[in-house]
Design an enzyme around this catalytic site. Structure first.
Site, short mmCIF file in Angstrom:
data_model
loop_
_atom_site.label_atom_id
_atom_site.label_comp_id
_atom_site.label_asym_id
_atom_site.label_seq_id
_atom_site.Cartn_x
_atom_site.Cartn_y
_atom_site.Cartn_z
N LYS A 57 2.69 -4.34 -0.89
CA LYS A 57 2.78 -4.12 -2.45
C LYS A 57 3.06 -5.34 -3.57
CE LYS A 57 2.45 0.49 -2.66
NZ LYS A 57 1.66 1.35 -3.27
N SER A 314 0.63 -3.17 6.84
CA SER A 314 0.92 -3.12 5.86
C SER A 314 2.59 -3.32 5.32
CB SER A 314 0.50 -1.75 5.08
OG SER A 314 1.11 -0.64 5.83
#
Length: 332
Positions: A57, A314
């Protein structure tokens, strides 16, 4: 592919890379001997769990904040930044805000695990817990923008955010130019959409595979319906993949529709098995959302024999409590 409706182009992704250079890690692409042997393929792991905030992110957030300062100067952020998040995006916003010395208010639903809340607070941001879903948290973030003059850093539905995540695609093809397939978690669509846009622009024949939770798969349900729809958010080992895509989605719905080739949904037990596998085989402690690619390969017996395949890990936002839940659920 470069649909003006979503505004994410290869040029924009290269601009994003220039903006985030030096602030975001260029993560390794690690060849997994164990998984390569298991699937009779060449399997690589893109280690976004090694970012300074523990998740991909940071790419999108850094790109958006840099672009806003580029366009409007530092005064654009004077009243602070806010967002709604399932955890990892909030941590990235808090990290970027702390480095710039601007206040940050992160709005989280009550479903966000305590370890992710603590990680955000440790970076100096204010956390507001509100509602039972990311959509509820988003309402509070919008109020802060309207009433307090804060700047919204959306978790996924913005071309600057998706273009930042797209830098993963550039790195993947620089490290392995002849990849056959990339498998990514699918939630709001910033990761898959941005990365997929880069991959498809450079290597159109590459297969982009999305993986969602078995319940609460907002993007997949929306694509099936042909328009954004609301879904009920549920607790999951893959909590980072929870949340809606926004009924007024203006970027990632069209983007994912354009770049995703196929899609799978995975059960909680498959996620649990994959989390334990990653810890035992690769010695990596990662969150449930990070292993859905491996979970899909196992649960759906996806045939990747002889292919070069990358799984995007991720993030690493997992508590020992969640790991224990996974261990109990894993079929051993």
């Amino acid at each position: 592919m470069h649909d003006a409706a979503h505004g994410v182009t290869l040029d924009e992704i290269y601009h994003a890379r220039a903006r985030i250079k030096g602030q975001v890690s260029r993560t390794p692409l690690w060849h997994s001997r164990a998984l390569s042997e298991r699937f009779a393929a060449e399997v690589y792991l893109k280690l976004e769990n090694l970012q300074p905030t523990g998740a991909f992110k940071l790419r999108g957030v850094t790109n958006m904040i840099a672009a806003l300062i580029e366009r409007h100067g530092h005064d654009a952020l004077a009243k602070g930044v806010t967002t709604a998040s399932t955890g990892n995006h909030g941590r990235a916003v808090a990290y970027a805000a702390s480095r710039l010395g601007v206040p940050a208010v992160i709005c989280l639903s009550t479903l966000v695990p305590a370890n992710k809340v603590a990680a955000i607070e440790a970076l100096g941001a204010t956390v507001t817990r509100i509602g039972q879903s990311q959509d509820d948290a988003f309402e509070e973030a919008r109020r802060l923008v309207k009433e307090e003059g804060m700047t919204l850093i959306p978790p996924f539905d913005d071309p600057l955010i998706a273009s930042g995540q797209g830098t993963i695609g550039l790195e993947l093809l620089e490290d392995q130019p002849d990849l056959d397939r990339v498998i990514l978690g699918l939630s709001g669509g910033g990761l898959l959409g941005g990365t997929g846009a880069a991959l498809k622009a450079i290597r159109p024949q590459l297969n982009v595979t999305g993986v969602s939770l078995s319940a609460g798969a907002a993007m997949f349900e929306s694509l099936t319906a042909g328009h954004p729809v609301a879904v009920e958010e549920v607790e999951s080992l893959g909590d980072s993949l929870g949340g809606g895509i926004g009924l007024d989605n203006r970027c990632t719905f069209a983007l994912v529709r354009d770049v995703m080739d196929d899609h799978f949904q995975v059960s909680e037990s498959a996620i649990a098995n994959a989390m334990i596998d990653m810890l035992e085989q690769e010695k990596m402690l990662v969150e449930g959302a990070a292993v859905v690619g491996l979970a899909a390969l196992e649960e759906h017996q996806i045939d990747i024999k002889g292919q070069k395949v990358a799984l995007v890990l991720s993030g690493n936002g997992v508590s020992l409590e969640t790991l224990d839940q996974a261990r109990q659920l894993a079929k051993r």
